[in-house]
Scaffold this active site. Structure first.
Site, PDB file in Angstrom:
ATOM      1  CD  GLU A  69      11.148  37.335  90.280  1.00 30.75           C
ATOM      2  OE1 GLU A  69      12.269  37.534  89.769  1.00 30.75           O
ATOM      3  OE2 GLU A  69      10.222  38.168  90.233  1.00 30.75           O
ATOM      4  CG  HIS A 138       0.892  39.890  85.768  1.00 31.06           C
ATOM      5  ND1 HIS A 138       1.621  40.464  84.771  1.00 31.06           N
ATOM      6  CD2 HIS A 138       1.442  40.336  86.930  1.00 31.06           C
ATOM      7  CE1 HIS A 138       2.562  41.232  85.287  1.00 31.06           C
ATOM      8  NE2 HIS A 138       2.483  41.172  86.599  1.00 31.06           N
TER       9      HIS A 138
END
Lengths: 335, 330
Positions: A69, A138
């Site tokens: 990321e 999440h």
């Protein structure tokens, strides 16, 4: 209602398809645009947003990345500085923390720190929010954190029109723009003008006009709030619903215009209550419209807990329509 | 281009230029340290003393169109790349006339005119940026090289490994230059890395990779010529580990409790300036008056830079938030 002069054709589509159309449109309009992120190509996107785009635009412009990321977000920053117009997709907001260094320390600082020599015209899209029982890594809503950072802009499209229209405007912006797409909106289906195009990204929108109370919200909570406004209407309470659309900068003018009219406000924010965007909005109302208020400002936020897995606990942790109704009635002294 | 052209041509003029650039950095930083004690320069000040051969060996090999990303010990890189001493020093004073308008200071020298992208004070933070610059060049078919400088401490960061992988995976024209000075602030390489051979880490990601004596400006330049040529011709990344040493403290706040004075003194004897100058003198390639002339030229440039920085102006406080965002929205 009077008949419209020239009813434009509409198409039925989902929020997911609206985002996809926005990306496709940008890729067609501008050769500098490319999409980069985890599983955006062959897999078709974690939330299937980019499905089909690889076949249409090829692997250079629909660029699958390793699970890096920070690396690919930083690559987006560098490419933007060098004149490209990258769209970086981060799978979920929780993963974006691995790229936070690049977003905060580089993307947000470079223009100011370099004395305006370099800007970062980058768009970062990511999924946010809870509701799919994806548990505590999440499901969070951290857009309020990002809205804390000077140097970036933060958007939360809640409607099909905004899902379709915000991306192009964001890509034209000379500074980094983060777009938060709530996971519960992707399947939302509705009608959109066939010729829908770019929309402004600097103003909040009044989604429902009302006289009695201002319900201020954004993103996935918009539809719960509109549902709450309908429930309140059945009890003769006329709620106004404000969709912030932009979380940074905040459109103070629209918020204050509403609050000074209704004299009461409840803020609905899927982020945690402490240090939240809701806290910021509350403070601004107090600073700017204190003497127009007839009641304390209410807040409906997520409970202060990592979002749990079981459905009943997840639902209990999040802002829900009955909680919004109750908060509005409390602000009106009708609890 | 013939392979033999990769070798430095150690003409007298070129040798003098290499020596001058190293002396230029060194004298500039001596002055910075002095100005720091006078509180003209504040914040963190990281000096390059001992590592001059790396910037001087690598950067002049680049072309104007190429790009440079540096870290926070980057005064030397900026000067060699073509930033004026005046703009660099005024920046360190925090003056409006500085290269970044005074907003960045010592750690954030930026210069659009020379494609100099900072000045990054997050260890490893500049590597993904270099990846992106090179990605843009690759996608547009522009044959530029992005040279990215960082210390060996960066090899412990995830961004280092992510960037090595992306560079090789996407075949990006990046020259990574690791300035291995053996200490990440006060932490020695040997107590922070299981594998202390940094260039081997890059090789794991299938980068062309080599280590060079970073105290020898001629060796660094020779390696840089090979590397830049390879990056430009193959459009693939290249990793150059320059083994060097920092003579001074990490920053002006560092008491250097982590290393022996004897170790520093031993390295000083192999310093890049003393070594190259001595070699040139032994080989009768320069004369004492050459060095005197270089010193005089550098002193004049420095005096002018100090006067410029002193005469610089403060940004009005009313402009505090200026350039947080672009002023002309599209």
């Amino acid at each position: 209602m009077p008949a419209a002069t020239a009813p434009s054709a509409t198409i039925e589509l989902t929020y997911r398809e609206a985002v996809r159309e926005a990306i496709r449109d940008a890729l067609k309009r501008d050769p500098r645009v490319f999409l980069m992120g985890e599983d955006v190509g062959r897999y078709g996107g974690c939330y299937a947003v980019s499905k089909g785009l690889l076949a249409e635009f090829g692997p250079e412009r629909i660029r699958d990345t390793p699970l890096s990321e920070s690396g690919f977000t930083g690559a987006g920053i560098g490419a933007a500085i060098a004149g490209m117009r990258p769209i970086v997709e981060v799978m979920t907001v929780n993963f974006s923390l691995l790229a936070l260094d690049q977003i905060l320390n580089t993307a947000a600082t470079v223009r100011h720190m370099s004395g305006n020599q370099f800007g970062v015209p980058l768009v970062i899209r990511m999924a946010t929010g809870a509701g799919r029982q994806l548990a505590a890594q999440h499901s969070h809503s951290l857009e309020g954190w990002y809205a804390h950072i000077p140097g970036i802009k933060v958007l939360a499209p809640a409607t099909l029109e905004d899902a379709r229209g915000m991306l192009w405007t964001a890509l034209e912006d000379p500074d980094p723009v983060l777009i938060f797409e709530h996971i519960m909106l992707y399947n939302m289906s509705g009608k959109l003008a066939a010729d829908a195009g770019p929309v402004g990204i600097d103003k909040a929108a009044v989604r429902r006009a009302g006289r009695d109370i201002s319900l201020i919200t954004y993103g996935g909570s918009l539809w719960k709030t509109i549902e709450a406004a309908s429930a309140l209407a059945a009890e003769n309470i006329d709620a106004e619903v404000i969709d912030l659309r932009s979380l940074r900068p905040l459109d103070d003018a629209t918020i204050m215009a509403s609050v000074t009219k209704t004299r009461r406000a409840v803020i609905v924010d899927e982020g945690w209550r402490s240090g939240s965007l809701a806290a910021e909005i509350c403070t601004r109302i107090v600073e700017q419209a204190f003497f127009d208020l007839d009641a304390p400002i209410g807040r409906v936020c997520s409970e202060e807990v990592p979002i749990p897995y079981p459905r009943h606990l997840e639902e209990a942790a999040l802002p829900q329509t009955p909680k919004i109704v109750a908060a509005a009635k409390a602000a009106l002294g009708r609890a | 281009m013939n392979r033999t052209d990769d070798r430095p041509h150690l003409t007298r003029a070129h040798s003098l230029e290499l020596l001058k650039q190293m002396i230029r950095i060194s004298r500039f930083e001596d002055k910075c340290a002095e100005l720091y004690t006078q509180e003209k320069i504040r914040g963190f000040l990281h000096l390059y003393d001992g590592e001059e051969a790396v910037a001087v060996g690598v950067i002049p090999v680049l072309e104007q169109r190429d790009r440079v990303v540096a870290a926070y010990r980057e005064h030397g890189h900026a000067l060699v790349r073509g930033m004026s001493m005046k703009a660099a020093l005024a920046e360190m004073y925090g003056k409006r006339e500085g290269c970044s308008g005074g907003r960045g200071g010592s750690m954030h020298l930026f210069d659009r005119a020379t494609n100099f992208y900072g000045g990054n004070a997050i260890v490893g933070g500049g590597l993904p940026l270099a990846i992106g610059l090179a990605l843009a060049d690759r996608m547009r078919g522009e044959k530029r090289v992005t040279a990215c400088f960082f210390g060996e401490g960066a090899a412990a960061e995830g961004e280092f490994h992510e960037s090595m992988n992306l560079a090789a995976l996407w075949s990006l024209p990046v020259l990574f230059v690791c300035e291995n000075n053996l200490y990440a602030m006060g932490t020695a390489l040997a107590i922070s890395e299981s594998e202390t051979d940094i260039h081997a880490k890059a090789a794991c990601y299938r980068l062309a990779s080599e280590a060079v004596d970073g105290m020898d400006v001629v060796a660094v330049e020779a390696a840089a010529r090979r590397a830049v040529h390879a990056v430009r011709e193959t459009v693939k990344p290249y990793f150059l580990e320059c083994r060097t040493y920092r003579f001074r403290a990490h920053s002006m706040f560092d008491a250097q409790l982590y290393r022996d004075k004897a170790e520093v003194e031993a390295w000083r004897k192999k310093g890049p300036i003393v070594r190259f100058q001595g070699w040139l003198e032994q080989n009768k390639m320069i004369h004492p008056e050459d060095v005197a002339r270089i010193e005089a030229e550098v002193a004049a440039e420095l005096a002018e830079a100090v006067a410029f920085a002193e005469a610089g102006t403060w940004e009005p406080v009313e402009q505090l938030t200026r350039y947080t965002y672009a002023e002309t929205a599209n």
